[in-house]
Every structure is written in structure tokens, then in C-alpha cells.
Scaffold this active site. Sequence first.
Site, PDB file in Angstrom:
ATOM      1  N   LYS A 188      -9.073   2.931 -11.794  1.00  0.00           N
ATOM      2  CA  LYS A 188      -8.831   1.367 -11.842  1.00  0.00           C
ATOM      3  C   LYS A 188     -10.297   0.868 -11.279  1.00  0.00           C
ATOM      4  O   LYS A 188     -10.956   1.570 -10.527  1.00  0.00           O
ATOM      5  CB  LYS A 188      -8.012   0.817 -10.974  1.00  0.00           C
ATOM      6  N   LYS A 242      -5.716   6.555   3.388  1.00  0.00           N
ATOM      7  CA  LYS A 242      -6.997   5.815   4.226  1.00  0.00           C
ATOM      8  C   LYS A 242      -7.347   6.738   5.511  1.00  0.00           C
ATOM      9  O   LYS A 242      -8.372   6.723   5.773  1.00  0.00           O
ATOM     10  CB  LYS A 242      -6.644   4.352   4.782  1.00  0.00           C
ATOM     11  N   LYS A 296     -13.924  -2.250  -6.062  1.00  0.00           N
ATOM     12  CA  LYS A 296     -15.281  -2.874  -5.482  1.00  0.00           C
ATOM     13  C   LYS A 296     -15.695  -1.678  -4.581  1.00  0.00           C
ATOM     14  O   LYS A 296     -16.854  -1.723  -4.311  1.00  0.00           O
ATOM     15  CB  LYS A 296     -14.904  -4.004  -5.029  1.00  0.00           C
TER      16      LYS A 296
END
Length: 334
Positions: free
Chosen positions: A200, A118, A203
Site C-alpha cells: 500500500k 510496531k 507516507k
Amino acid sequence: MENTPVKKKRIFSAIQPSGAMTLGNYLGAIRNWVAMQDEFECVYATANLHAITVRQDPKAFKQNTEQLYAMLLACGVDKDKCIFFHQSMVPAHAELSWVLSTFTQFGELSRMTQFKDKSARHADNVNAGLFTYPTLMAADILLYQADLVPVGADQKQHLELTRNIADRFNGIYGNVFTVPEPYIPKQGARVMSLVDPTKKMSKSDDNQKSFILLTDQPSVIMKKFRSAVTDSEACVCRGENKAGINNLMDIYGACTGKSDEEIVAEFEGKGYGDFKTAVGEAVVAVLEPIQARYNELIKDRKYLEKCASQGAENAAKLARRTIEKVYKKVGLPR
Ligand code: ATP
Ligand code: LTN
């Protein structure tokens, strides 16, 4: 002899209101939340304090959080069977998080792979909250003395850290925290992207065609499945180089309850077009009742607010016991 009721184990889980929910979130996590409510004592939250480690637009963020809450109720999270609330409404999460941060080492947090990922993705805002995110997660779990935490691969490291923090604290002050175990649910699907089935379904993917949102209209769902990436073999069966078909078989199985053998038999001699249509229809059938409930719930803000504050009140009661004990042990007046 009368049966003494066995005390149910307690589960804690949370999900970040970082955007609309996908079919991956539903089949991989939320469907299990719903199933676990009967077997366990469940405490569920929207992790909105976690979500602000990435900059949010206040209005959209508040709306997102409410929509997520409504969607989870629509999926079957039942406020009468579990405790379900917004993390920010129970101040004990932030309080315990601070105390636990003094029992967490800089080196431990530096090793968290999610922090490394991140901070690379949000290089302009590597804030202290992003760094101490796992301590807040430990506080979520330990506050409720959870026995079990359902975790996917991405959260395993955070749960391991939570266990270490709990052990360390207990080692100094006696048995204050239940040391939580990971819980691998019986049925857990890992749903892959429809555009690149080796990744995967997520969203935050830039390509809208790669994911199915729980709010997607049936026509959109059918279209996305029709354009799903497959292979050139024209065989509805599993295989090493058939990530696309493997994924569609997983989704079809998860939505219909059919086994691999049944699926292979059903589509023997048929093309991928027929299979994709069937997968799309199966997903639409699962999502239609959820969407109908969601559309009702989202209109009733008063009801949603009432559910959330009732949940927060019940959560706060459990949380208070832990936080009072912790403050007393550490020597902090309250
Ligand atoms: P983001 O794109 O912001 O990383 P996400 O869609 O990947 O979000 P998270 O909010 O990180 O999802 O995860 C919420 C829950 O849903 C977690 O328990 C996670 O394991 C599960 N989950 C997310 N994506 C999938 C997927 N594709 N298949 C199965 N489970 C998933
Ligand atoms: N970090 C998790 C969400 C989360 C969580 C938790 C999960 C916050 N607190 C406690 C389990 C237990 C995520 O992003 N999936």
C-alpha cells in the site's frame, strides 16, 4: 402527518499527525470523511496523543499537527458541519483511557498485530503507551457514544477490542456505552505504492517516488506517475499480474469518476505513456484546488487555532456527559 426528523447516527474517526498526507490517505479515508458529513453527525480529531507512542521532535510535531489540521480543512472537512479538534485539547480522552485500561486484559493487548509490528519496528522504544494504544482508541470512540467508525483493514482488530471493552463495561454497570459498529464507506480506494504496487502507498515509505503527497507540486506529481511501475503488456485493462495498471486504473477512476469500461475504451490502442500522463493530470486537477485552499489556510494561524479550540469546546461538551457517567458508575468523585 409531519415527518419526525430521524436522529443522525454519530461517526467518530481520527488520523495521526505522523507526517504529510498522501493520495492514499485522501482517496482511502479523508474523501469519505468529507462525504459522510452530510449524512451523519461526525466527530473528527487529529490523534496527537496516539502519535507520541513514537518519539517526536516537539517543534516539528506541533507543526505537523497544525499542517494536518489545515490540510483536512482544505480537503473539505467543514467545521460548521462536524466537530473537528485536536485530541490533546480534550482531557477526557486521557481520563477515560485510564479507566478503560482497567477493563482491558494484558492478553488482549498482547494479541494486537499493530503492537507486534510496531514494537518490532521500534525495538529501542517499546513503551507502555504503544501497548495500551488500543485502549486510548477505545476511549476516543466510546467517549462520543459513536454508532459507527469507518475502518480500514489495519484498524479492524482495534475496533473489535473497543466493542469488547464496551460490552464488558456495560455488562457490569448497565448501558453506559454505545457499542460501535464498523462502517465500510461506499467508495473506498486502496491506493498502492507507485514503485511496488503490491504494497500500500504509505507516507513512511523510504522511497519518495512510491507516494504522492497532497502538497506535491504538479511537475513532481507528473514525474512520479511517469516513473510508476507497470508491466510489459501495453494494455490498459485489469489483469492478475497487472498490479501497477490496476492501481493506476483505481486512481484514475477515483479522480475522474470514470468506470473501468470507460477507461479501457478511452485508452484502447494507446500506450502506457499516454495513460500515465492522463492519470497524473487527473490527480493534479483534484489536488490543485485543495492546495490553493491549503496555502491560504496555513498562513492564517489565528484562524486555525480558533477553529481547533471551538471544535475542542464542542467535543468537550459531549465528552463530559460520558466521563461524568463513567466516574459515577465506578465510584470516582469528580
Ligand atoms: P504510515 O505510513 O505512518 O503507516 P499511512 O500513510 O499508512 O501511515 P495512516 O496514518 O496509518 O496512513 O492512516 C490514515 C488513514 O488513511 C487510515 O484510515 C487508513 O486506512 C488510510 N490509508 C492509509 N494509506 C492508505 C492507502 N494507501 N490507501 C487507502 N487508504 C489508506
Ligand atoms: N489508530 C488510528 C487513528 C485513530 C482512530 C481513533 C481511528 C486514533 N483514534 C478512533 C478511528 C477511531 C490510525 O492510526 N489510523
